[in-house]
Write a protein that holds these residues in place. Sequence first.
Motif, PDB file in Angstrom:
ATOM      1  N   TYR A 167       0.852  -1.195   0.000  1.00 26.05           N
ATOM      2  CA  TYR A 167       0.000   0.000   0.000  1.00 26.05           C
ATOM      3  C   TYR A 167       0.888   1.246   0.000  1.00 26.05           C
ATOM      4  CZ  TYR A 167       1.240  -0.914   4.859  1.00 26.05           C
ATOM      5  OH  TYR A 167       1.933  -1.209   5.999  1.00 26.05           O
ATOM      6  N   ALA A 168       0.263   2.394  -0.230  1.00 25.77           N
ATOM      7  CA  ALA A 168       1.001   3.658  -0.135  1.00 25.77           C
ATOM      8  C   ALA A 168       0.863   4.201   1.277  1.00 25.77           C
ATOM      9  CB  ALA A 168       0.429   4.649  -1.137  1.00 25.77           C
ATOM     10  N   LEU A 169       1.892   4.892   1.759  1.00 24.10           N
ATOM     11  CA  LEU A 169       1.805   5.482   3.099  1.00 24.10           C
ATOM     12  C   LEU A 169       0.731   6.566   3.124  1.00 24.10           C
ATOM     13  CD1 LEU A 169       5.528   5.984   4.215  1.00 24.10           C
ATOM     14  CD2 LEU A 169       4.005   4.035   4.639  1.00 24.10           C
ATOM     15  N   THR A 170       0.102   6.721   4.279  1.00 20.25           N
ATOM     16  CA  THR A 170      -0.797   7.865   4.438  1.00 20.25           C
ATOM     17  C   THR A 170       0.060   9.121   4.599  1.00 20.25           C
ATOM     18  OG1 THR A 170      -0.814   7.695   6.844  1.00 20.25           O
ATOM     19  CG2 THR A 170      -2.500   6.438   5.647  1.00 20.25           C
ATOM     20  N   GLN A 194       1.803   9.151   7.910  1.00 16.10           N
ATOM     21  CA  GLN A 194       2.944   8.227   7.971  1.00 16.10           C
ATOM     22  C   GLN A 194       4.141   8.822   7.238  1.00 16.10           C
ATOM     23  OE1 GLN A 194       0.824   4.855   6.298  1.00 16.10           O
ATOM     24  NE2 GLN A 194       1.049   3.675   8.193  1.00 16.10           N
ATOM     25  N   ASP A 243      -3.259   6.420  17.220  1.00 20.89           N
ATOM     26  CA  ASP A 243      -4.254   5.451  17.643  1.00 20.89           C
ATOM     27  C   ASP A 243      -3.943   4.056  17.119  1.00 20.89           C
ATOM     28  OD1 ASP A 243      -6.127   6.094  19.391  1.00 20.89           O
ATOM     29  OD2 ASP A 243      -7.534   6.987  17.962  1.00 20.89           O
ATOM     30  N   VAL A 244      -4.449   3.070  17.817  1.00 19.86           N
ATOM     31  CA  VAL A 244      -4.282   1.688  17.360  1.00 19.86           C
ATOM     32  C   VAL A 244      -4.746   1.570  15.911  1.00 19.86           C
ATOM     33  CG1 VAL A 244      -4.331   0.382  19.482  1.00 19.86           C
ATOM     34  CG2 VAL A 244      -6.456   1.251  18.558  1.00 19.86           C
ATOM     35  N   GLY A 245      -3.944   0.898  15.119  1.00 20.49           N
ATOM     36  CA  GLY A 245      -4.325   0.647  13.740  1.00 20.49           C
ATOM     37  C   GLY A 245      -3.926   1.742  12.761  1.00 20.49           C
ATOM     38  N   CYS A 246      -3.272   2.797  13.257  1.00 19.84           N
ATOM     39  CA  CYS A 246      -2.945   3.904  12.350  1.00 19.84           C
ATOM     40  C   CYS A 246      -1.722   3.570  11.496  1.00 19.84           C
ATOM     41  CB  CYS A 246      -2.719   5.196  13.129  1.00 19.84           C
ATOM     42  SG  CYS A 246      -1.177   5.200  14.052  1.00 19.84           S
ATOM     43  N   GLY A 247      -1.004   2.512  11.836  1.00 22.52           N
ATOM     44  CA  GLY A 247       0.128   2.104  11.012  1.00 22.52           C
ATOM     45  C   GLY A 247       1.468   2.641  11.482  1.00 22.52           C
ATOM     46  N   LYS A 248       1.746   2.452  12.764  1.00 19.76           N
ATOM     47  CA  LYS A 248       3.038   2.889  13.292  1.00 19.76           C
ATOM     48  C   LYS A 248       4.141   1.915  12.907  1.00 19.76           C
ATOM     49  CE  LYS A 248       1.300   2.957  17.468  1.00 19.76           C
ATOM     50  NZ  LYS A 248      -0.143   2.883  17.206  1.00 19.76           N
ATOM     51  N   THR A 249       3.771   0.623  12.834  1.00 16.79           N
ATOM     52  CA  THR A 249       4.785  -0.406  12.627  1.00 16.79           C
ATOM     53  C   THR A 249       5.589  -0.177  11.352  1.00 16.79           C
ATOM     54  OG1 THR A 249       3.137  -1.853  13.594  1.00 16.79           O
ATOM     55  CG2 THR A 249       5.149  -2.884  12.786  1.00 16.79           C
ATOM     56  N   PRO A 275      -5.315   4.615   7.894  1.00 17.51           N
ATOM     57  CA  PRO A 275      -5.243   4.128   6.516  1.00 17.51           C
ATOM     58  C   PRO A 275      -6.641   4.141   5.901  1.00 17.51           C
ATOM     59  CG  PRO A 275      -4.039   2.659   7.972  1.00 17.51           C
ATOM     60  CD  PRO A 275      -4.742   3.655   8.834  1.00 17.51           C
ATOM     61  N   ARG A 325     -10.796   2.474   6.681  1.00 19.68           N
ATOM     62  CA  ARG A 325     -11.073   2.088   8.065  1.00 19.68           C
ATOM     63  C   ARG A 325     -12.474   2.520   8.455  1.00 19.68           C
ATOM     64  NH1 ARG A 325      -6.420   0.717  10.686  1.00 19.68           N
ATOM     65  NH2 ARG A 325      -5.563  -0.699   9.133  1.00 19.68           N
ATOM     66  N   ASN A 334      -3.036  -8.143  15.974  1.00 15.91           N
ATOM     67  CA  ASN A 334      -3.762  -7.757  14.778  1.00 15.91           C
ATOM     68  C   ASN A 334      -4.453  -8.958  14.140  1.00 15.91           C
ATOM     69  OD1 ASN A 334      -4.647  -6.073  12.733  1.00 15.91           O
ATOM     70  ND2 ASN A 334      -2.830  -6.446  11.480  1.00 15.91           N
ATOM     71  N   ARG A 359     -10.488  -3.834  12.054  1.00 17.40           N
ATOM     72  CA  ARG A 359      -9.205  -3.745  11.355  1.00 17.40           C
ATOM     73  C   ARG A 359      -9.296  -4.351   9.971  1.00 17.40           C
ATOM     74  NH1 ARG A 359      -4.077  -4.269  14.599  1.00 17.40           N
ATOM     75  NH2 ARG A 359      -4.376  -2.409  15.843  1.00 17.40           N
TER      76      ARG A 359
END
Length: 720
Positions: free
Chosen positions: A262-265, A268, A292-298, A447, A450, A578, A607
């Motif tokens: 995917y492309a970064l937001t 991100q 927030d949880v699920g925002c794509g920090k990883t 992302p 959601r 997840n 998710r």
Amino acid sequence: MPYLHTPISALSGVGSARKAAYERMGIYTVEDLLYHFPRAYEHRGDIRMLSEAAEEPFKSGARMPTLLTVSTEPRVTRVKGRMTLCKFRAFDDSGSCEITFFNQEYLRNTFTVGATFRFYGKVEQTGKDRFTMTAPAFEPYVEGRALPSLYPVYPLTEGISNKMISGHMGQALPATAQVEDPLPSYIRESEGLCTLGYALREIHAPEDFSALHTAKRRLAFDEFFRFALGLGTAGRTARIMGAPICTIGEDVMEQFLSALPYALTGAQARALADLRRDMASDTAMNRMIVGDVGCGKTVCAAAAMYIAVKAGRQAALMAPTGILATQHAADLLPLFEKLGIRGALLTGHTTAAHKRKIYAALASRDPAERLDVVIGTQALLSEGVSFASPGLVVTDEQHRFGVAQRATLSEKNAKAHLLVMSATPIPRTLALVMYGDLEVSRIDEMPPGRQRVDTFVVDESYRARLDAFIRKNVEAGGQVYVVCPAVEESPDEAADASLIPLSADFGTRTSMLELTKERPMKAAVQYAADLQARLPDLTVAFVHGKMKPADKDKVMSDFAAGRVQVLVSTTVIEVGVNVPNACLMLVENAERFGLSQLHQLRGRVGRGTRKSYCILIRDGGGETAKARLEVMRTTYDGYEIAEKDLTQRGPGDFLAPAGSSEIRQSGGFRLAETWSDSELMNHAFAYARELLEEDPALETYPILKKTVDKMYTRAGNILN
Ligand code: ADP
Ligand code: MG
């Protein structure tokens, strides 16, 4: 009279066995003993008539304080070989009670006819005006001398009974007269706090509710104050120079981005730009990514690791649980492999042989053999781990690691860049103290695609409909989480309405029933069995914090793979896991959770593509709990929720999440954790900052410095 530094063994009744037992609890001196606070109080002051045994809560087995006069001489009989019974009768105006003790023949001399005692125990009715009690606690009553109404109940260890601690504490209490108050008196006075000596006396032998409240307020203030001072003196070191400059070209960065599905937001991409800039400097990065949880920090963390490796360095990622580390490894190692980067997973249950291999590969001077990336748990902090060429250390959900762990990690990698990911937005006042100069990149965008998780607050009357709703979601192909609060006390005790926990609010409530009428919580194990019985055709599994990591991981991976449809758990799933197919989150006894915790839990669903729901089941707690939970229905912003939580529940959830902070285990947050007035904390933090500005090393406050060091040393010891 004992001195504060008198060894515990100098108290009468403490021989070598008990000394050893005390030491297991971290108690070496009289002073340590004084800081061993009760975990609850028996409310023995509210004397009841025997006849009230037929009424709630005593009918359900709650222990009852009575004032009875002995009417018959104790008779000792011998039963079953060596066992003896000592029986006598005692009465009040409402009836007569037969009292029995086992194997305590000598008591026949204590209970003389005509003497009055306060008895405290379960009273059973056996006939009209006839009652029995077995082995009650008792204290002689002397006309005109009041008996203490709150009797402390201590955390125990094998070989030490509550009665023993109470006795030893009685010997230790006079030493409180020598306590030097470390708190500057201007602070004590302007905050209206009692002296430390008074607080230490009253916490163990409270005169009444209000004195206990005063004592707790002082001790909670001290904990906040020490915490802030400790972080201020130890944590806030100058930014470290000499970190490796990690730069890579646009084209190399592009390779990473195009390997993603995917492309970064936009958010991100901004975070990535921040950390690229930081890592390109020889001043070590010290940055936190919050979102927030699920925002794509990883993926941002993965990008940073990629940058470090492509710049010729190594990168480590540390997660607070084995489950989470394993999941990160499963997500990231294949991505890295695709990019030609070698990585490994290191957790507590990596085999010794494999561990040695990883250690060697991490430390290898030969770039051809060297591991570029390691993902793991606290196992990364163990002594064997050393990096040949450290570049970056990432910690996930960092607030779950304690201060000492954080210190260890940055010491190990003094010159590495540091990146922290956190989903729990920490309220500003706290963040200032906890992280000082940490810079923050905030991911405030989800992302695409959601959905909002519809949230409902219901009570027990919905039980049948809930079962049907679980079934409906599973039949549609989805999966369900059910979260129950962790079981801490024995069920027997949870049901005992006459025990008031230390955490109760003694300031505003005055009756014992008001303080204790909370219902016992759902025991998660039993709950899972019941649910499975009601939904026999679904696969229900169960996971809790005390399970072996391997067993826990097995259940979690069964759930992730869809082999388990309903997962009942205590809050171990709270961080990071997840499972996009999960679409329903049920939280039992939701009134027991902080809003931020609930927000985290809610983030486990919604998710994937399935329409998702979060249902908060309330069991008691009254209107206050209802109003508090309503916030969850209307607010989806983690920051707003965190601020509300801080004002409503106090800082406990942020300071020391259950089971993860060594400061909590070391007793450093005994009172702060449940203190519900964030004003007190804010003031303590503000005073700490002011004091540190004036005297950063606390040179003019040596006693204060000693207490701060002690809190952090104890915390550090627990880690090792
Ligand atoms: P958290 O911030 O809670 O750690 P994760 O990093 O686990 O969130 O990301 C949650 C999910 O979102 C993952 O499945 C991840 O692959 C996905 N994701 C992350 N960034 C994007 C994006 N820009 N577009 C689409 N999906 C994304
Ligand atoms: Mg995460």
